[in-house]
Scaffold this motif. Structure first.
Motif, mmCIF file in Angstrom:
data_model
loop_
_atom_site.group_PDB
_atom_site.id
_atom_site.type_symbol
_atom_site.label_atom_id
_atom_site.label_comp_id
_atom_site.label_asym_id
_atom_site.label_seq_id
_atom_site.Cartn_x
_atom_site.Cartn_y
_atom_site.Cartn_z
ATOM 1 N N VAL A 1 73.173 -108.403 -47.369
ATOM 2 C CA VAL A 1 72.947 -107.013 -47.412
ATOM 3 C C VAL A 1 72.620 -106.350 -46.044
ATOM 4 C CG1 VAL A 1 71.464 -104.993 -48.378
ATOM 5 C CG2 VAL A 1 72.347 -107.059 -49.588
ATOM 6 N N HIS A 2 71.737 -107.044 -45.167
ATOM 7 C CA HIS A 2 71.424 -106.613 -44.015
ATOM 8 C C HIS A 2 72.547 -106.864 -42.963
ATOM 9 C CE1 HIS A 2 66.752 -107.324 -44.724
ATOM 10 N NE2 HIS A 2 67.203 -106.126 -45.523
ATOM 11 N N SER B 1 71.235 -97.199 -34.781
ATOM 12 C CA SER B 1 69.893 -96.528 -34.976
ATOM 13 C C SER B 1 69.757 -95.161 -35.280
ATOM 14 C CB SER B 1 68.840 -96.959 -33.589
ATOM 15 O OG SER B 1 68.881 -98.362 -33.464
ATOM 16 N N ALA B 2 70.544 -94.584 -34.665
ATOM 17 C CA ALA B 2 70.833 -92.923 -35.151
ATOM 18 C C ALA B 2 71.121 -92.772 -36.446
ATOM 19 C CB ALA B 2 71.986 -92.298 -34.339
ATOM 20 N N GLY B 3 71.528 -93.769 -37.198
ATOM 21 C CA GLY B 3 71.846 -93.354 -38.651
ATOM 22 C C GLY B 3 70.778 -93.287 -39.407
ATOM 23 N N LEU B 4 69.508 -93.756 -38.955
ATOM 24 C CA LEU B 4 68.020 -93.601 -39.970
ATOM 25 C C LEU B 4 67.961 -92.181 -40.191
ATOM 26 C CD1 LEU B 4 65.739 -94.632 -41.344
ATOM 27 C CD2 LEU B 4 64.501 -95.018 -39.399
ATOM 28 N N PRO B 5 67.670 -91.250 -38.925
ATOM 29 C CA PRO B 5 67.497 -89.809 -38.814
ATOM 30 C C PRO B 5 68.605 -89.228 -39.382
ATOM 31 C CG PRO B 5 67.885 -90.636 -36.536
ATOM 32 C CD PRO B 5 67.618 -91.813 -37.332
ATOM 33 N N PHE B 6 69.967 -89.628 -39.355
ATOM 34 C CA PHE B 6 71.016 -88.885 -39.899
ATOM 35 C C PHE B 6 70.896 -89.096 -41.246
ATOM 36 C CE2 PHE B 6 73.870 -86.163 -37.703
ATOM 37 C CZ PHE B 6 73.622 -86.407 -36.313
ATOM 38 N N THR B 7 70.427 -90.054 -41.918
ATOM 39 C CA THR B 7 70.570 -90.354 -43.242
ATOM 40 C C THR B 7 69.523 -89.193 -43.930
ATOM 41 O OG1 THR B 7 70.846 -92.706 -43.093
ATOM 42 C CG2 THR B 7 69.935 -91.795 -45.302
ATOM 43 N N VAL B 8 68.519 -88.821 -43.165
ATOM 44 C CA VAL B 8 67.601 -87.884 -43.705
ATOM 45 C C VAL B 8 68.314 -86.506 -43.728
ATOM 46 C CG1 VAL B 8 65.311 -86.726 -43.233
ATOM 47 C CG2 VAL B 8 65.625 -89.132 -43.118
ATOM 48 N N PHE C 1 74.255 -102.511 -42.483
ATOM 49 C CA PHE C 1 75.006 -102.218 -40.965
ATOM 50 C C PHE C 1 76.079 -101.194 -41.073
ATOM 51 C CE2 PHE C 1 77.807 -103.137 -37.661
ATOM 52 C CZ PHE C 1 77.166 -103.300 -36.588
ATOM 53 N N TYR C 2 77.003 -101.476 -42.148
ATOM 54 C CA TYR C 2 78.099 -100.665 -42.281
ATOM 55 C C TYR C 2 77.489 -99.075 -42.822
ATOM 56 C CZ TYR C 2 82.410 -103.449 -42.612
ATOM 57 O OH TYR C 2 83.330 -104.364 -42.208
ATOM 58 N N TRP C 3 76.732 -99.092 -43.712
ATOM 59 C CA TRP C 3 76.044 -97.627 -44.116
ATOM 60 C C TRP C 3 75.704 -96.880 -42.669
ATOM 61 C CZ3 TRP C 3 79.223 -99.179 -46.938
ATOM 62 C CH2 TRP C 3 79.075 -99.335 -48.379
ATOM 63 N N ALA C 4 74.704 -97.839 -42.024
ATOM 64 C CA ALA C 4 74.161 -96.941 -40.601
ATOM 65 C C ALA C 4 75.297 -96.541 -39.851
ATOM 66 C CB ALA C 4 73.281 -97.944 -40.275
ATOM 67 N N TRP C 5 76.172 -97.330 -39.678
ATOM 68 C CA TRP C 5 77.349 -97.056 -38.868
ATOM 69 C C TRP C 5 78.159 -95.801 -39.287
ATOM 70 C CZ3 TRP C 5 78.632 -97.677 -34.023
ATOM 71 C CH2 TRP C 5 79.871 -97.690 -33.625
ATOM 72 N N TRP C 6 78.513 -95.704 -40.701
ATOM 73 C CA TRP C 6 79.276 -94.770 -41.148
ATOM 74 C C TRP C 6 78.717 -93.664 -40.935
ATOM 75 C CZ3 TRP C 6 83.395 -96.775 -40.698
ATOM 76 C CH2 TRP C 6 83.701 -97.984 -41.507
ATOM 77 N N ILE D 1 64.991 -101.414 -37.937
ATOM 78 C CA ILE D 1 65.474 -100.126 -38.707
ATOM 79 C C ILE D 1 66.262 -100.651 -39.992
ATOM 80 C CG2 ILE D 1 67.055 -98.160 -39.049
ATOM 81 C CD1 ILE D 1 66.066 -97.517 -35.811
ATOM 82 N N ILE D 2 67.140 -101.687 -39.813
ATOM 83 C CA ILE D 2 67.953 -102.294 -40.871
ATOM 84 C C ILE D 2 67.214 -103.036 -41.951
ATOM 85 C CG2 ILE D 2 69.687 -103.877 -41.501
ATOM 86 C CD1 ILE D 2 71.177 -103.061 -39.141
ATOM 87 N N GLY D 3 66.281 -103.748 -41.393
ATOM 88 C CA GLY D 3 65.178 -104.449 -42.243
ATOM 89 C C GLY D 3 64.230 -103.782 -42.993
ATOM 90 N N MET D 4 63.723 -102.796 -42.521
ATOM 91 C CA MET D 4 62.555 -101.864 -43.101
ATOM 92 C C MET D 4 63.135 -100.986 -43.951
ATOM 93 S SD MET D 4 60.062 -101.068 -39.822
ATOM 94 C CE MET D 4 59.115 -100.040 -40.697
ATOM 95 N N PHE D 5 64.288 -100.267 -43.788
ATOM 96 C CA PHE D 5 64.785 -99.144 -44.337
ATOM 97 C C PHE D 5 66.183 -99.591 -45.180
ATOM 98 C CE2 PHE D 5 62.206 -97.422 -40.788
ATOM 99 C CZ PHE D 5 61.542 -96.279 -41.742
ATOM 100 N N ASP D 6 66.562 -100.792 -45.444
ATOM 101 C CA ASP D 6 67.505 -101.354 -46.264
ATOM 102 C C ASP D 6 67.697 -100.365 -47.549
ATOM 103 O OD1 ASP D 6 65.353 -102.527 -47.209
ATOM 104 O OD2 ASP D 6 66.310 -104.504 -47.124
#
Length: 530
Positions: free
Chosen positions: A332-333, A496-503, A338-343, A64-69
Motif C-alpha cells: 500500500v505504501h 510530499s506536496a500531495g499532502l497539502p494538496f489533498t486538503v 505513492f501513486y495517489w500522492a503523485w497524481w 508523510i506516506i506512512g503517517m497519512f496513508d
C-alpha cells in the motif's frame, strides 16, 4: 412564486489586475517572483548537496506516506464517489461556460488532449513493468499473494488497473471541473485560487490565494522537470536497447534538447495548432501500436486478460481502497499511496489544462469523458501490454521470463522483442514516448504561465516559451549536476506536496458541489433548465 436565489459567487476582481509588465511580459506581482525564488533555492540546494537532499526529502516523503496513508486512501475514495455522483445528479445538465457556450474542439481532439496530458506517458512504461513486478514478486504484492501463481497473475492485472483507473482520473476530474466552472461560469481567473472563492470569498485574491497558487506552480514545475529527467533516462535506455548507442549523459541531454525544440515549435503554433495536433498524432500512433500488440501478440490470451482485468478490478476495487487495517501495508505504501500522492501533486497541472480545453461541455459529458472513457481505454491497454508480458513469462519466452524485471524502463521493449517487426515497433514506442513528453511540456508551460500571469489565458507567447525552456533547463541541470539523487530529491518534493494538496482538493470538492447546486437553482429561476 419561489424564493429568489442570490448569486453568491460574484467578484469585482479581474484576471491580471495585480500584474506587473516588465519587458512586455504580463506577470502576477506576487506569484511569479515568490515561485522563482523558491524553485531557484530548491534546485541550487539540490545540485550542491544531491545525496543529502535526496536522503532528507526522501525521508520526509516516506514519513508523510506512512503517517497519512489512510488520509490519501480515504480522500481518493471521496473523489471517486463524488465524480460518479456528478454524472447522475441534476447538476449534470449545467454547461461549462453557460448554456449557450460551444466547444472549442471536436470530441476526438478534446479527448486526445486530456488523455495525453493525464497519463499517456506512464502507460508506455508501467503497463508492462507493474503487472510483471506483482506477478514475479519483484516487489511486495497486493494482499500478499504468492508470486508466480494464477492468483498472482489475476491480481497483478486488477491491482495495476486500480492504480490507473477511476481513482487518478477522479482526482483530475474534481480539479478540472472546479477550475472550469469558476473560470467560465463565474468569470473568475483561470487559476487554482478561484476554486476557493466559496470558502474565502474576496480574501482569495490576497495572501491565502497567493500561497495556493505558488504551491501549485512549484508542484507542477518539479513534477514536470522530474518526469522529463526520468523520461530522458528511460528514452535513452530504449534507444540504447534498440540501436546500441549508449544511454549516458550526452544521449539524455540530446533527448531533452530535442523535446524542448519540439515543445517550442508547438508553443509558437498555439493551442489549436500545437498541443491539439500533437495530441491527435499521439492518439493515432497509440491506437496503431495497441492494435498491433493485440493482433501480433497472443490475441486470445489478451482477450481473456481484458475480462480478467475488468472482473478483478470490479471485485477488488473496494478491498484495495480500504484505508484501515491492511495486512499488505508495504505494498500500500510503496505503490498505492505513492501513486495517489503523485497524481494529486500533478492535479493542478492536468486539472487546469483539462479545464482550459473543456469550455462548452456539460458537467455530465465532462465527467464521463474524464473519468469513464479513460478507464475503459486503460483497461484494454493494460490488458494488451501487461497480458502479453505475463503470457511470455508463463511460456518461458524472452528476457522477462529469463531474467525477470531488471530495468523498469526496458520492460516494454523486452516485451516488444518477442513480437514481429521488433525494431519498427520499438522505434514507434520511443517516438510515442517522446511526443508524449512534448505535449506534457507544452501543456505544462501553458498551465504554469496562466497561474503566474494571475489567471490570464492570453498572456504573451514569450512567457510560455520561457517556461518550456525553464522546465527543460531544470531537468538538464539536475541530470548533469546530481543524476538520480537530484531527480529523486525533486520528485520527493513533488510527492510530499500531495499532502497539502489533498486538503486543497477536499475543499475544492465542497466548493464545487456548493457552486453547482446554487448555479442550478439560479438557472431554474431564469428558466434556463427544465
Amino acid at each position: 412564486m419561489g424564493k429568489v436565489v442570490k448569486d453568491e459567487y460574484q467578484t469585482d476582481y479581474v484576471a491580471g489586475q495585480d500584474n506587473i509588465r516588465p519587458f512586455g511580459l504580463d506577470l502576477h506581482n506576487w506569484v511569479f517572483p515568490v515561485t522563482a525564488v523558491l524553485v531557484l533555492l530548491f534546485v541550487v540546494g539540490t545540485l550542491i548537496f544531491p545525496s543529502a537532499a535526496k536522503e532528507m526529502l526522501d525521508g520526509l516523503k516516506w514519513d508523510i506516506i506512512g503517517m497519512f496513508d489512510w488520509f490519501f486512501l480515504l480522500s481518493a475514495n471521496i473523489f471517486v464517489v463524488v465524480s460518479l455522483a456528478l454524472i447522475f445528479m441534476p447538476v449534470g445538465k449545467i454547461r461549462i461556460g453557460g448554456q449557450e457556450a460551444k466547444p472549442e474542439f471536436s470530441r476526438m481532439s478534446w479527448f486526445a488532449m486530456l488523455f495525453a496530458a493525464g497519463m499517456g506517458i506512464g502507460l508506455m512504461f508501467w503497463a508492462v513493468a507493474e503487472p510483471v513486478a506483482y506477478y514475479t514478486g519483484w516487489y511486495e504484492t497486493p494482499f500478499n499473494v504468492e508470486a508466480n501463481t494464477a492468483e498472482a497473475r489475476n491480481m497483478a492485472m486488477g491491482a495495476t488497473l486500480y492504480h490507473w483507473g477511476l481513482h487518478p482520473w477522479a482526482i483530475y476530474a474534481i480539479v478540472a471541473l472546479s477550475l472550469a466552472f469558476f473560470a467560465y461560469n463565474k468569470n473568475m481567473p483561470l487559476t487554482i485560487r478561484s476554486a476557493f472563492f466559496p470558502l474565502l470569498k474576496d480574501k482569495v485574491w490576497g495572501w491565502p490565494g497567493h500561497i495556493i497558487d505558488v504551491l501549485a506552480v512549484v508542484a507542477t514545475i518539479f513534477g514536470l522537470a522530474t518526469s522529463l529527467g526520468f523520461g530522458a533516462q528511460q528514452a535513452a535506455s530504449g534507444l540504447d536497447y534498440l540501436f546500441g548507442i549508449g544511454a549516458g549523459i550526452n544521449v539524455q541531454m540530446a533527448i531533452i534538447v530535442g523535446v524542448t525544440l519540439l515543445a517550442l515549435i508547438s508553443v509558437l503554433r498555439g493551442l489549436d495548432g500545437g498541443v491539439k495536433v500533437l495530441s491527435n498524432i499521439n492518439m493515432i500512433t497509440a491506437g496503431v501500436l495497441l492494435f498491433f500488440v493485440i493482433f501480433a501478440g497472443p490475441t486470445l490470451a489478451i482477450v481473456e486478460t481484458i475480462w480478467i482485468t475488468s472482473s478483478m478490478y470490479v471485485s477488488n476495487v473496494v478491498p484495495l481502497s480500504n484505508p484501515f487495517g491492511r495486512e499488505d501495508e508495504a505494498w500500500v505504501h510503496g505503490w498505492t499511496v505513492f501513486y495517489w500522492a503523485w497524481w494529486i501533486s500533478w492535479s493542478p497541472f492536468v486539472g487546469m489544462f483539462i479545464a482550459r480545453v473543456s469550455k462548452g461541455r456539460t458537467v455530465r459529458e465532462f465527467v464521463t469523458a474524464v473519468l469513464i472513457i479513460p478507464t475503459l481505454i486503460t483497461t484494454v491497454w493494460m490488458s494488451a501490454f501487461g497480458g502479453s508480458a505475463l503470457e511470455q513469462i508463463q511460456q518461458g519466452v524472452g528476457a522477462l521470463a529469463d531474467e525477470g524485471l531488471t530495468n523498469v524502463s526496458l520492460a516494454t521493449f523486452q516485451m516488444f522483442a518477442n513480437l514481429p517487426l521488433t525494431e519498427i515497433v520499438s522505434f514507434v514506442g520511443i517516438v510515442l514516448v517522446l511526443v508524449f513528453f512534448v505535449t506534457s511540456s507544452d501543456s505544462g508551460s501553458l498551465v504554469i504561465d496562466s497561474i503566474t500571469a494571475g489567471g490570464k489565458t492570453d498572456a504573451p507567447t514569450a512567457q510560455r516559451v520561457f517556461w518550456v525552456v525553464m522546465e527543460s533547463a531544470i531537468a538538464a541541470a539536475l541530470i548533469f549536476g546530481g543524476g538520480d539523487d537530484a531527480l529523486g530529491a525533486i520528485q520527493a518534493v513533488a510527492i510530499s506536496a500531495g499532502l497539502p494538496f489533498t486538503v486543497i482538493l477536499l475543499i475544492m470538492t465542497w466548493g464545487l458541489l456548493k457552486g453547482l447546486t446554487q448555479e442550478r437553482k439560479l438557472m431554474l429561476q431564469r428558466g434556463e433548465l427544465l
